[in-house]
Write a protein that holds these residues in place. Sequence first.
Motif, PDB file in Angstrom:
ATOM      1  N   GLU A   1     -43.557   3.564 -29.961  1.00  0.00           N
ATOM      2  CA  GLU A   1     -42.901   2.621 -29.051  1.00  0.00           C
ATOM      3  C   GLU A   1     -41.450   2.369 -29.486  1.00  0.00           C
ATOM      4  N   ALA A   2     -41.235   2.231 -30.786  1.00  0.00           N
ATOM      5  CA  ALA A   2     -39.889   2.023 -31.317  1.00  0.00           C
ATOM      6  C   ALA A   2     -39.019   3.253 -31.064  1.00  0.00           C
ATOM      7  N   LYS A   3     -39.615   4.434 -31.188  1.00  0.00           N
ATOM      8  CA  LYS A   3     -38.864   5.669 -30.939  1.00  0.00           C
ATOM      9  C   LYS A   3     -38.418   5.730 -29.480  1.00  0.00           C
ATOM     10  N   ILE A   4     -39.291   5.324 -28.575  1.00  0.00           N
ATOM     11  CA  ILE A   4     -38.963   5.304 -27.148  1.00  0.00           C
ATOM     12  C   ILE A   4     -37.849   4.296 -26.873  1.00  0.00           C
ATOM     13  N   LYS A   5     -37.970   3.107 -27.449  1.00  0.00           N
ATOM     14  CA  LYS A   5     -36.941   2.077 -27.263  1.00  0.00           C
ATOM     15  C   LYS A   5     -35.595   2.547 -27.793  1.00  0.00           C
ATOM     16  N   ARG A   6     -35.614   3.218 -28.951  1.00  0.00           N
ATOM     17  CA  ARG A   6     -34.381   3.719 -29.548  1.00  0.00           C
ATOM     18  C   ARG A   6     -33.723   4.752 -28.653  1.00  0.00           C
ATOM     19  N   SER A   7     -34.523   5.648 -28.054  1.00  0.00           N
ATOM     20  CA  SER A   7     -33.954   6.672 -27.167  1.00  0.00           C
ATOM     21  C   SER A   7     -33.425   6.041 -25.881  1.00  0.00           C
ATOM     22  N   GLU A   8     -34.107   4.988 -25.376  1.00  0.00           N
ATOM     23  CA  GLU A   8     -33.606   4.282 -24.188  1.00  0.00           C
ATOM     24  C   GLU A   8     -32.273   3.610 -24.478  1.00  0.00           C
ATOM     25  N   LYS A   9     -32.161   2.994 -25.646  1.00  0.00           N
ATOM     26  CA  LYS A   9     -30.899   2.355 -26.037  1.00  0.00           C
ATOM     27  C   LYS A   9     -29.784   3.383 -26.118  1.00  0.00           C
ATOM     28  N   ARG A  10     -30.091   4.538 -26.704  1.00  0.00           N
ATOM     29  CA  ARG A  10     -29.091   5.599 -26.842  1.00  0.00           C
ATOM     30  C   ARG A  10     -28.641   6.086 -25.472  1.00  0.00           C
ATOM     31  N   ALA A  11     -29.593   6.286 -24.560  1.00  0.00           N
ATOM     32  CA  ALA A  11     -29.258   6.741 -23.213  1.00  0.00           C
ATOM     33  C   ALA A  11     -28.410   5.699 -22.485  1.00  0.00           C
ATOM     34  N   ASN A  12     -28.751   4.440 -22.660  1.00  0.00           N
ATOM     35  CA  ASN A  12     -27.985   3.358 -22.035  1.00  0.00           C
ATOM     36  C   ASN A  12     -26.560   3.323 -22.576  1.00  0.00           C
ATOM     37  N   ARG A  13     -26.407   3.530 -23.880  1.00  0.00           N
ATOM     38  CA  ARG A  13     -25.093   3.533 -24.507  1.00  0.00           C
ATOM     39  C   ARG A  13     -24.241   4.683 -23.957  1.00  0.00           C
ATOM     40  N   ILE A  14     -24.845   5.851 -23.791  1.00  0.00           N
ATOM     41  CA  ILE A  14     -24.123   7.008 -23.256  1.00  0.00           C
ATOM     42  C   ILE A  14     -23.730   6.750 -21.802  1.00  0.00           C
ATOM     43  N   LEU A  15     -24.639   6.172 -21.038  1.00  0.00           N
ATOM     44  CA  LEU A  15     -24.361   5.863 -19.639  1.00  0.00           C
ATOM     45  C   LEU A  15     -23.197   4.890 -19.511  1.00  0.00           C
ATOM     46  N   ARG A  16     -23.180   3.851 -20.341  1.00  0.00           N
ATOM     47  CA  ARG A  16     -22.081   2.885 -20.303  1.00  0.00           C
ATOM     48  C   ARG A  16     -20.777   3.533 -20.702  1.00  0.00           C
ATOM     49  N   LYS A  17     -20.831   4.461 -21.651  1.00  0.00           N
ATOM     50  CA  LYS A  17     -19.613   5.117 -22.115  1.00  0.00           C
ATOM     51  C   LYS A  17     -19.022   5.994 -21.017  1.00  0.00           C
ATOM     52  N   GLU A  18     -19.879   6.674 -20.265  1.00  0.00           N
ATOM     53  CA  GLU A  18     -19.403   7.583 -19.226  1.00  0.00           C
ATOM     54  C   GLU A  18     -19.068   6.851 -17.931  1.00  0.00           C
ATOM     55  N   GLY A  19     -19.817   5.808 -17.612  1.00  0.00           N
ATOM     56  CA  GLY A  19     -19.673   5.145 -16.325  1.00  0.00           C
ATOM     57  C   GLY A  19     -18.670   4.009 -16.330  1.00  0.00           C
ATOM     58  N   ASP A  20     -18.794   3.152 -15.323  1.00  0.00           N
ATOM     59  CA  ASP A  20     -17.920   2.006 -15.164  1.00  0.00           C
ATOM     60  C   ASP A  20     -18.169   1.023 -16.299  1.00  0.00           C
ATOM     61  N   GLN A  21     -17.117   0.623 -16.979  1.00  0.00           N
ATOM     62  CA  GLN A  21     -17.268  -0.244 -18.132  1.00  0.00           C
ATOM     63  C   GLN A  21     -16.667  -1.626 -17.888  1.00  0.00           C
ATOM     64  N   GLY A  22     -16.580  -2.047 -16.661  1.00  0.00           N
ATOM     65  CA  GLY A  22     -16.056  -3.384 -16.399  1.00  0.00           C
ATOM     66  C   GLY A  22     -14.568  -3.348 -16.110  1.00  0.00           C
ATOM     67  N   ARG A  23     -13.833  -4.183 -16.791  1.00  0.00           N
ATOM     68  CA  ARG A  23     -12.411  -4.345 -16.549  1.00  0.00           C
ATOM     69  C   ARG A  23     -11.640  -3.047 -16.833  1.00  0.00           C
ATOM     70  N   MET A  24     -10.635  -2.764 -15.991  1.00  0.00           N
ATOM     71  CA  MET A  24      -9.859  -1.535 -16.148  1.00  0.00           C
ATOM     72  C   MET A  24      -8.905  -1.627 -17.335  1.00  0.00           C
ATOM     73  N   THR A  25      -8.635  -0.487 -17.933  1.00  0.00           N
ATOM     74  CA  THR A  25      -7.621  -0.416 -18.978  1.00  0.00           C
ATOM     75  C   THR A  25      -6.259  -0.341 -18.307  1.00  0.00           C
ATOM     76  N   LYS A  26      -5.198  -0.457 -19.104  1.00  0.00           N
ATOM     77  CA  LYS A  26      -3.841  -0.370 -18.539  1.00  0.00           C
ATOM     78  C   LYS A  26      -3.627   0.969 -17.833  1.00  0.00           C
ATOM     79  N   LYS A  27      -4.068   2.029 -18.461  1.00  0.00           N
ATOM     80  CA  LYS A  27      -3.881   3.366 -17.887  1.00  0.00           C
ATOM     81  C   LYS A  27      -4.635   3.492 -16.565  1.00  0.00           C
ATOM     82  N   GLN A  28      -5.872   3.005 -16.532  1.00  0.00           N
ATOM     83  CA  GLN A  28      -6.641   3.071 -15.296  1.00  0.00           C
ATOM     84  C   GLN A  28      -5.974   2.247 -14.195  1.00  0.00           C
ATOM     85  N   MET A  29      -5.422   1.085 -14.553  1.00  0.00           N
ATOM     86  CA  MET A  29      -4.745   0.229 -13.580  1.00  0.00           C
ATOM     87  C   MET A  29      -3.515   0.934 -13.028  1.00  0.00           C
ATOM     88  N   ARG A  30      -2.716   1.576 -13.894  1.00  0.00           N
ATOM     89  CA  ARG A  30      -1.526   2.306 -13.440  1.00  0.00           C
ATOM     90  C   ARG A  30      -1.915   3.437 -12.494  1.00  0.00           C
TER      91      ARG A  30
END
Length: 138
Positions: A93-122
Amino acid sequence: MTSVRIDKWLWAVRLYKTRSLAAHACNAGKVKRSSASVKAAAKVQIGDHLDVPTHEGLYKRHIEVTGLYDKRVSAPLAQEAYVDHTSKDVLEEAKIKRSEKRANRILRKEGDQGRMTKKQMRDWKKGLQSYKREREEP
């Protein structure tokens, strides 16, 4: 040596990265001996059974003390100081939770992360200006 402080032992056998983290977990009531919370100054002896949460907080390890150390030791020696009786279901169960956390972290890194950076705003503003020019020209 017949007994050692529990926070020292948890740190020495590498279950916690620092002694202060081990003491904090003990004083917060997270480390248990026979389902009763223990304080950091409590003595641990060979044969004691402990419930120790992982640093991630995903599950609790059920361990039996087989060796006593009051100084930090190498990983191979540390693993010989206790026997892990944690059930396979909990580990899976812990192994599954760890892999879900990792997948979520990768998804957040690739996808929309909230507020835009200066470069994205420009870049976004440049895109709007090109859109306005296209509409005004015809």
